[in-house]
Design an enzyme around this catalytic site. Structure first.
Site, PDB file in Angstrom:
ATOM      1  N   GLN A 114       0.971  -1.158   0.022  1.00  0.00           N
ATOM      2  CA  GLN A 114       0.081   0.130   0.203  1.00  0.00           C
ATOM      3  C   GLN A 114       0.934   1.479  -0.090  1.00  0.00           C
ATOM      4  O   GLN A 114       0.504   2.158  -0.637  1.00  0.00           O
ATOM      5  CB  GLN A 114      -0.983  -0.138   1.517  1.00  0.00           C
ATOM      6  CG  GLN A 114      -2.061   1.083   1.173  1.00  0.00           C
ATOM      7  CD  GLN A 114      -3.028   0.978   0.093  1.00  0.00           C
ATOM      8  OE1 GLN A 114      -3.474  -0.088  -0.370  1.00  0.00           O
ATOM      9  NE2 GLN A 114      -3.514   1.886  -0.236  1.00  0.00           N
TER      10      GLN A 114
ATOM     11  N   ALA B 198      -5.427   4.958  -0.844  1.00  0.00           N
ATOM     12  CA  ALA B 198      -5.414   5.283   0.723  1.00  0.00           C
ATOM     13  C   ALA B 198      -4.066   5.335   1.403  1.00  0.00           C
ATOM     14  O   ALA B 198      -3.064   4.855   0.638  1.00  0.00           O
ATOM     15  CB  ALA B 198      -6.150   4.363   1.383  1.00  0.00           C
TER      16      ALA B 198
ATOM     17  N   SER C 180      -6.005   1.484   4.194  1.00  0.00           N
ATOM     18  CA  SER C 180      -6.575   0.767   3.051  1.00  0.00           C
ATOM     19  C   SER C 180      -7.497  -0.520   3.491  1.00  0.00           C
ATOM     20  O   SER C 180      -6.885  -1.305   4.473  1.00  0.00           O
ATOM     21  CB  SER C 180      -5.486   0.284   1.850  1.00  0.00           C
ATOM     22  OG  SER C 180      -6.310  -0.494   1.056  1.00  0.00           O
TER      23      SER C 180
ATOM     24  N   HIS D  49      -8.086  -3.004   1.809  1.00  0.00           N
ATOM     25  CA  HIS D  49      -7.493  -3.937   1.105  1.00  0.00           C
ATOM     26  C   HIS D  49      -6.431  -4.679   2.067  1.00  0.00           C
ATOM     27  O   HIS D  49      -6.242  -5.951   1.866  1.00  0.00           O
ATOM     28  CB  HIS D  49      -6.801  -3.586  -0.340  1.00  0.00           C
ATOM     29  CG  HIS D  49      -7.608  -3.439  -1.348  1.00  0.00           C
ATOM     30  ND1 HIS D  49      -8.175  -4.296  -2.146  1.00  0.00           N
ATOM     31  CD2 HIS D  49      -8.146  -2.291  -1.737  1.00  0.00           C
ATOM     32  CE1 HIS D  49      -9.066  -3.780  -3.052  1.00  0.00           C
ATOM     33  NE2 HIS D  49      -9.037  -2.624  -2.841  1.00  0.00           N
TER      34      HIS D  49
ATOM     35  N   ASP E 246     -11.127  -5.874  -5.983  1.00  0.00           N
ATOM     36  CA  ASP E 246     -11.373  -5.049  -6.876  1.00  0.00           C
ATOM     37  C   ASP E 246     -11.715  -5.813  -8.085  1.00  0.00           C
ATOM     38  O   ASP E 246     -10.720  -6.494  -8.467  1.00  0.00           O
ATOM     39  CB  ASP E 246     -10.333  -4.031  -7.396  1.00  0.00           C
ATOM     40  CG  ASP E 246      -9.959  -2.938  -6.115  1.00  0.00           C
ATOM     41  OD1 ASP E 246     -11.179  -2.481  -5.339  1.00  0.00           O
ATOM     42  OD2 ASP E 246      -9.023  -2.554  -5.932  1.00  0.00           O
TER      43      ASP E 246
ATOM     44  N   GLU F 210     -16.627   3.685  -6.301  1.00  0.00           N
ATOM     45  CA  GLU F 210     -15.770   2.688  -6.559  1.00  0.00           C
ATOM     46  C   GLU F 210     -16.632   1.114  -7.115  1.00  0.00           C
ATOM     47  O   GLU F 210     -16.923   0.683  -6.262  1.00  0.00           O
ATOM     48  CB  GLU F 210     -14.700   2.363  -5.804  1.00  0.00           C
ATOM     49  CG  GLU F 210     -13.900   3.276  -5.693  1.00  0.00           C
ATOM     50  CD  GLU F 210     -12.536   2.934  -5.136  1.00  0.00           C
ATOM     51  OE1 GLU F 210     -12.297   1.797  -4.807  1.00  0.00           O
ATOM     52  OE2 GLU F 210     -11.437   3.804  -4.875  1.00  0.00           O
TER      53      GLU F 210
ATOM     54  N   TRP G 200     -16.431  -0.964  -8.597  1.00  0.00           N
ATOM     55  CA  TRP G 200     -15.448  -2.306  -8.687  1.00  0.00           C
ATOM     56  C   TRP G 200     -15.112  -2.838  -7.249  1.00  0.00           C
ATOM     57  O   TRP G 200     -14.448  -4.082  -7.255  1.00  0.00           O
ATOM     58  CB  TRP G 200     -14.224  -2.065  -9.568  1.00  0.00           C
ATOM     59  CG  TRP G 200     -13.723  -0.994  -9.213  1.00  0.00           C
ATOM     60  CD1 TRP G 200     -12.524  -0.867  -8.200  1.00  0.00           C
ATOM     61  CD2 TRP G 200     -13.470   0.658  -9.440  1.00  0.00           C
ATOM     62  NE1 TRP G 200     -12.188   0.145  -7.841  1.00  0.00           N
ATOM     63  CE2 TRP G 200     -12.537   1.125  -8.813  1.00  0.00           C
ATOM     64  CE3 TRP G 200     -14.388   1.284 -10.481  1.00  0.00           C
ATOM     65  CZ2 TRP G 200     -12.275   2.867  -8.789  1.00  0.00           C
ATOM     66  CZ3 TRP G 200     -14.192   2.506 -10.673  1.00  0.00           C
ATOM     67  CH2 TRP G 200     -13.128   3.338  -9.787  1.00  0.00           C
ATOM     68  N   HIS G 201     -15.228  -1.960  -6.080  1.00  0.00           N
ATOM     69  CA  HIS G 201     -14.552  -2.529  -5.059  1.00  0.00           C
ATOM     70  C   HIS G 201     -15.728  -3.015  -4.079  1.00  0.00           C
ATOM     71  O   HIS G 201     -16.695  -2.450  -3.754  1.00  0.00           O
ATOM     72  CB  HIS G 201     -13.970  -1.077  -4.245  1.00  0.00           C
ATOM     73  CG  HIS G 201     -13.634  -1.352  -2.778  1.00  0.00           C
ATOM     74  ND1 HIS G 201     -12.138  -1.288  -2.799  1.00  0.00           N
ATOM     75  CD2 HIS G 201     -14.009  -1.677  -1.715  1.00  0.00           C
ATOM     76  CE1 HIS G 201     -11.625  -1.597  -1.596  1.00  0.00           C
ATOM     77  NE2 HIS G 201     -13.159  -1.662  -0.755  1.00  0.00           N
TER      78      HIS G 201
HETATM   79 ZN   LIG Z   1     -10.356  -1.510  -3.984  1.00  0.00          ZN
END
Ligand SMILES: [Zn+2]
Length: 385
Positions: A165, A186, A191, A193, A200, A244, A246-247
Site C-alpha cells: 500500500q 489510501a 486501506s 485492502h 476490486d 468505486e 468495482w470495490h
Molecule cells: Zn479497492
C-alpha cells in the site's frame, strides 16, 4: 356376554390408569421445565451492563417459562485486541487497520484451480483474500457465470500488505494530480485492502469495470452473498471516497442485507449498531434471503483491560467481530434453517464463529466448565491474533 362386560371394564380401568399416568407426566414435566427456567434466571451473570435485562426476566411470565428457545447469554472473556479483527472491521481515513501478520489468506487462483473453477480469474497466483471470504465470492461469481457465461471477469485487486500500500501511495502522490477522476489511494494502514476482505473487479476486454452490462447483476446481488459495494456515489461525504463500483467488501450476509436494503454504508451501520442495538437494549433482528434468522448486538470493548467480558449465547452458534473502533459485534444464528433448495453461503465456517459446547440447561449446573471451555476457544483465537 359377562365375559365381554368384564373385558370392557378392564379396558376402561386400563384407560383411566393410562390417563392418570399421562397427567402425572405432564404435571411433572411442567414443574421440571418451570424449575429449570427459574434456575436459568439465577445463573444469568450480573454485570452493570445486564442489569436491565435481569430485571426484565427475573419474574418470567408463563410463556417465558415454557419457551425452550429463549437465548441465555453468558459473559465470555475475549482478548480486547480482538476488536481490531473480524469481518466487520471499519477501516477508513480515520481508523487504521492493525495487521497481525497471521491472517489466514488464500490464493484465489489456487482455490479456483482446486475446484476446477472457470467463472473468473485473478491477475496472478499471489492475489489472496481472507479465507472465509473466498467461498462466498466464488459462489457469487459462479451464480453470475451460470446466467451470463461471461468469461472476462478478473480480480484486479485483493489483499495488500501495508508495504505494498505504501508503494501504491508513493506512486500516486508522485504522479497524480487530483483531477477529481482518478481513484483515491489510501494512506498505508488505512486501506480496506489490507484487511483481506476487499476485492476490486475488472474485466479483460477494456480493463474498465463499472458494474454495468452483464456485471450489473454482481453489483445488484452481491449482498445475498455477504458483500457490499463499499463506496457509493451518494455516500462520498461519509466514506471520503469517490464511487468505486468495482470495490466489493465482505461483511457477512445479514449485515450486507441490512446495509443494502437500508442504503447505509459501513460507517453508518457501525454507528447504528453502537447507538441503537447495544447488548442491554434491543437487538437487531434480521432474516436473510435463505430464511435463516439472526440477532445482532454491539458490546463496548473494555479498553482499560486486556480482556473484555462479552455476553454471548449458550448452545447457539454465533460470530463475533471487532468493529476496529470501540467494541464487538455479536451475530447470533438464531435459526439456521434455510428454505428448501437454497444453499446458504452464510453457513460456511468462519474463524470468528463459535458455538458454546454446553446447552443452556447444562450451563446452569456446570457454569464453571462452560466458562473454561469458552476461554480455551478465546485463547486459540488470541494466538491467531
Ligand atoms: Zn479497492
Amino acid at each position: 356376554m359377562p365375559k365381554d362386560v368384564s373385558k370392557e371394564k378392564s379396558i376402561n380401568k386400563a384407560k383411566t390408569t393410562f390417563e392418570l399416568v399421562v397427567c402425572a407426566v405432564i404435571i411433572g414435566t411442567s414443574v421440571f421445565l418451570g424449575k429449570s427456567c427459574f434456575d436459568k434466571v439465577k445463573v444469568v451473570p450480573s454485570t452493570n451492563q445486564q442489569a436491565s435485562t435481569i430485571e426484565e426476566i427475573e419474574i418470567p411470565d408463563a410463556s417465558d417459562v415454557l419457551d425452550p428457545n429463549k437465548i441465555v447469554f453468558t459473559p465470555t472473556p475475549i482478548n480486547t485486541r480482538m476488536k481490531f479483527s473480524g469481518n466487520l472491521v471499519l477501516v477508513n481515513n480515520d481508523y487504521e487497520y492493525f495487521s497481525t501478520g497471521e491472517e489466514k489468506l488464500v490464493s484465489i487462483m489456487e482455490k479456483n484451480d482446486e475446484a476446477g473453477r472457470k467463472s473468473f480469474i485473478a491477475v496472478d497466483y499471489d492475489y489472496t483474500i481472507l479465507e472465509p471470504a473466498y467461498e462466498p465470492l466464488a459462489k457469487m461469481v459462479d451464480d453470475w457465470y451460470g446466467i451470463y457465461g461471461n468469461d472476462t471477469l478478473i480480480v484486479y485487486g485483493s489483499h495488500r500488505t501495508k508495504e505494498f500500500q505504501q508503494q501504491l501511495y508513493d506512486q500516486f502522490t508522485a504522479n497524480t494530480s487530483d483531477d477529481g477522476e482518478a481513484p483515491i489511494v489510501a494512506r498505508p494502514g488505512f486501506s480496506e485492502h489490507e484487511t483481506g476482505l476487499a476485492i476490486d473487479f475488472s474485466e479483460t476486454v477494456n480493463y474498465d469495470y463499472q458494474g454495468d452490462g452483464d456485471f450489473q447483476w454482481l453489483n445488484n446481488n452481491c449482498h445475498k452473498y455477504g458483500f457490499v459495494i463499499r463506496y457509493a456515489e451518494d455516500k462520498e461525504a461519509i466514506t471520503e471516497y469517490r464511487k468505486e463500483p468495482w470495490h466489493f467488501r465482505y461483511v457477512g450476509i445479514p449485515h450486507a442485507k441490512y446495509m443494502t436494503e437500508n442504503n447505509i454504508c459501513l460507517e453508518e451501520y457501525i454507528e447504528l449498531l453502537r447507538n441503537s442495538y447495544n447488548y442491554s437494549g434491543d437487538h437487531l433482528k434480521i432474516e436473510d434471503e435463505y430464511g435463516a434468522a439472526y440477532e445482532i448486538y454491539f458490546y463496548p470493548s473494555d479498553d482499560g483491560s486486556e480482556v473484555t467480558n462479552v455476553p454471548v449465547p449458550s448452545g447457539v452458534r454465533y460470530d463475533i467481530s471487532g468493529n476496529n473502533v470501540d467494541g464487538f459485534i455479536v451475530t447470533v444464528h438464531v435459526d439456521e434453517k434455510t428454505e428448501i433448495g437454497k444453499e446458504n453461503p452464510a453457513l460456511t465456517t468462519s474463524p470468528y464463529s463459535y458455538t458454546s459446547t454446553t446447552t443452556s440447561e447444562e450451563s446452569e449446573t456446570t457454569s464453571g466448565e462452560s466458562t473454561e471451555t469458552t476461554s480455551t476457544e478465546t485463547t486459540e483465537t488470541t494466538v491467531a491474533e
